[in-house]
Enzyme design. Sequence first.
Site, PDB file in Angstrom:
ATOM      1  N   ASP A 338       6.034   1.130   0.590  1.00  0.00           N
ATOM      2  CA  ASP A 338       6.327   0.211   1.552  1.00  0.00           C
ATOM      3  C   ASP A 338       7.292   0.527   2.737  1.00  0.00           C
ATOM      4  O   ASP A 338       8.192   1.543   2.381  1.00  0.00           O
ATOM      5  CB  ASP A 338       7.087  -0.929   0.769  1.00  0.00           C
ATOM      6  CG  ASP A 338       7.410  -2.097   1.798  1.00  0.00           C
ATOM      7  OD1 ASP A 338       6.455  -2.712   2.372  1.00  0.00           O
ATOM      8  OD2 ASP A 338       8.834  -2.404   1.796  1.00  0.00           O
ATOM      9  N   GLU A 374       2.682   3.128   4.189  1.00  0.00           N
ATOM     10  CA  GLU A 374       2.866   2.009   5.456  1.00  0.00           C
ATOM     11  C   GLU A 374       3.726   2.560   6.356  1.00  0.00           C
ATOM     12  O   GLU A 374       4.959   2.848   6.079  1.00  0.00           O
ATOM     13  CB  GLU A 374       3.406   0.697   4.660  1.00  0.00           C
ATOM     14  CG  GLU A 374       3.292  -0.131   5.936  1.00  0.00           C
ATOM     15  CD  GLU A 374       4.225  -1.477   5.414  1.00  0.00           C
ATOM     16  OE1 GLU A 374       3.718  -2.628   5.595  1.00  0.00           O
ATOM     17  OE2 GLU A 374       5.212  -1.360   4.657  1.00  0.00           O
TER      18      GLU A 374
END
Length: 683
Positions: A338, A374
Site C-alpha cells: 500500500d 501501489e
Amino acid sequence: MVISHKGKMFPLGSTVSDAGVNFAVYAPNADRVCLCLFDGFGRCERDRIDMYGHEGGVWSVFVDSLKEGALYGYRVDGPYSLSDGHFFNINKLLLDPYAKDFSGEFTWSERHYCHLPVGEFNTLDNAIDMPKSKVVKAQLYTGKKPNIAWCDTFIYECHVKGATQLHPEIEKSQIGKFSALVQPSFLQHLKSLGVTAIELLPVHAFVSEQFLTTKGLQNYWGYNTLSFFVPHKAYCVNGDINEFKAMVRQFHEHDIEVIIDVVYNHTAESGIDGPMLSFKGLNNNGYYRTLNSSESAYINDTGCGNTVNIDDPITLKLIMDSLRYWVEVMGVDGFRFDLATILGRTSEGFTSRHAFFQAILQDPILSSVKLIAEPWDVGPGGYQLGAFPPPWREWNDKYRDVVRRFWRGDGGTLPELAKRIHGSNDLFEHNQRGPLNSINFLTSHDGYSLADWTSFEHKHNEANGENNRDGHSENYSFNCGVEGATSNSEVNNLRIKMQLNALVTLFLSKGVPMIAAGTELNHSQLGNNNAYCQDNEVNWLDWSGQNMTHSLSQSISDLIKLRKQLSVFQHPFFVHADDERFSVEWLNKDMLPMSESDWHDEENKTLMYVLADKLKSKAVMVILNADKEHLSISLPTSPFSSSWECMFTSEHAFDAKTLPISFCLTGQSAWVLVSNLEENTND
C-alpha cells in the site's frame, strides 16, 4: 519470585527457549524500560521488571522458567518534550513491535493519549484498554508452494470477511474468517474462475480510527495497522493465529497462491495528537518522519496522520523482519504494498535505489516472492508508476482509466489504449522490464465496483458520514441511462454487456490481469466509491440475490481459459516489428494498418488488433467497438486461413462459431477471433 538476567540484544521481540524467554526492544533515548508481565487473563500486571540497556539503544532481559503463552507489554520512561519529539510516558503500556500474537481487545479511551488536547502530560494508565503481547514460539512453514509464473497468474483481490459473510454454504461459525476462504464451496468458485492467486486486503492486526467509531462505523478495509506480525484476530474463529497458516496451506494444496496487502507506510498511532500504542512510546523520531521544526510535527505523506520512517535502519530492519516472517513462518507467496512510493522515499524524494529496494533484492527469501507496488502516495512527487526497479510489479491505474474512458465512449483514447493493451512499454521497458510488470485492473477495493461503473455517473458516499465529499469525483463511469438500480431489462442487459466488453479488454491485454472480488457476481456498492468504512451489505458479496442472475463467472472463466491457450500472453517481452516469432498489428475499420489520421481521429471509437505466433501458426484478433453504431467489416484473409472462429463475444445475440468474411460488427461490443496462419508465413 521472578528470576531474570540481562539477556541478549537480538533477536528483537520475545524468544522462547527451554530455560525461559528472552525479551529485547529498541528504545535508544529512553532512561528506563520495564517488562510488564500479566496474569493469564491479561487483567492484572503481576510483575514489572527493569530491562538492561545495551549499546545502540537495545534493552533486554531474560526471564527464567517463563513459558510460551505468557502475556506482556513494555513501559518506557524518559524525556517528555513535544518540541523534541520525545513522548516517553511510563503510564502507557506499549505493544511489542515484534509481538507475534495478542491477547485481549483494543478499546478506545482518553487513557491512550500521551498528552491531553491542551498538551498536558497524561498520567492515566491505559493497560486496561490495551491488548497484551503474547509469547509465541514460531514454527517455519513446511507446505509446498505453487510457485505460479507471472505469465500464468490471475489475481483475485479479496476481503477476508466480505467474501464469505453472506455465503449460504459456509457454516455460521466460519463465515467471514480465514478458514471460510478455504471451505470447498468458495475454493471451487475460485478454481472454476481460473484464479491462481488470491490477494487479501490487510490481514495484519488493525483497529478502527476513533473518528469512525464515534459515528458508529468501522475501518472495514483494514488500512490502519496495529502490528506488522500479528494476523487480525477477528478473522480467526478461535483467536488462534495458526488458522491463517492453515488457510495458506489449503490454498497451496489447490495451487492457489496467497498475496497479502501490507501497510508499512503508516500505523494506527495517527498524528502527533494520536494515541500512544507502541512505536511512538519507544522511538518516535526514529519510527516516524518528522519536520525539522519547533513543533516536531509529523510529515503526512500518507494522509493518515503519520509516515513510517524507513530511512531509519531499525525501522527498515523491522519491516524486513516482518516480510520474512510472513513468508517463512506464515507461508505467503507475495505482497501488495500500500502506498509503496513511501517505501522508496528519502528526505530528498523517491528513488528506485532506496535501501529498502536494495535490501529486498539481495534477500534470498524476499527477492523470489511476488512483489506488487501501489506506485503512488499523496506526498510531493508521489506518483511513480513505472519507476520501481525489477523485479517489482505495479498496479497500473493508467490502464484502468483509459479502458474505462474508451468504453464510456470518450473520443481520442485509441493511442493510449493501444499502449496499455500492449503492456505499457512506455512505462516499463526503460528499465528492462516487460509487459508482465503491469498489473492490469478495471476495479479494485478502492473505487467503484465493475457493476457500479456501468450504473452510476456520480458517487453516492453519503453513508460514510462526510456529506459525500470523500472519494474521487471522476470515475470515468456511466449509468447506461438510469442512475442506480433499475428493473429496466434493456438497461440491465446493456450494463452486463459493457462489463463484458471491459473484461474482454482486460483478459486480452498483455500484462497480469486482476479482478476485484464480486466482479463475477455483478456486485454493487450502491454507488459508494470509498466504501472503506462500510462493514455491511455494501461490501459483503451477495451469493444468493438478484445479482446471481447476471453472474459473469462463466464468462470470466471462458476468457481466462482462452488467454491461457494463446502463447503471446506468456511472452515476457514487448513485441516489436523485428520480433522473429511474435507480431502485433493494429487495424482500422477497413482492415488496413492504422494510419496517423486513424489514431488521432476523435470520432474513431473502434480498435482492432491481431496478435500472431508464427511458430505455432496461430493468430488472435481482438475487436473492441465502443461506437454505438453498427459497422460492416470484411475480415482479412491472407496471410490467415480462409475463416475466422469466434471464440468469445459480448454480443449475446450472436451464436455462430465460424464467422463469414463479411459480417456486421454490432455497436458497443467486443469480439475475440482466432485463425490459423498460412504455412508459408513460417518461411
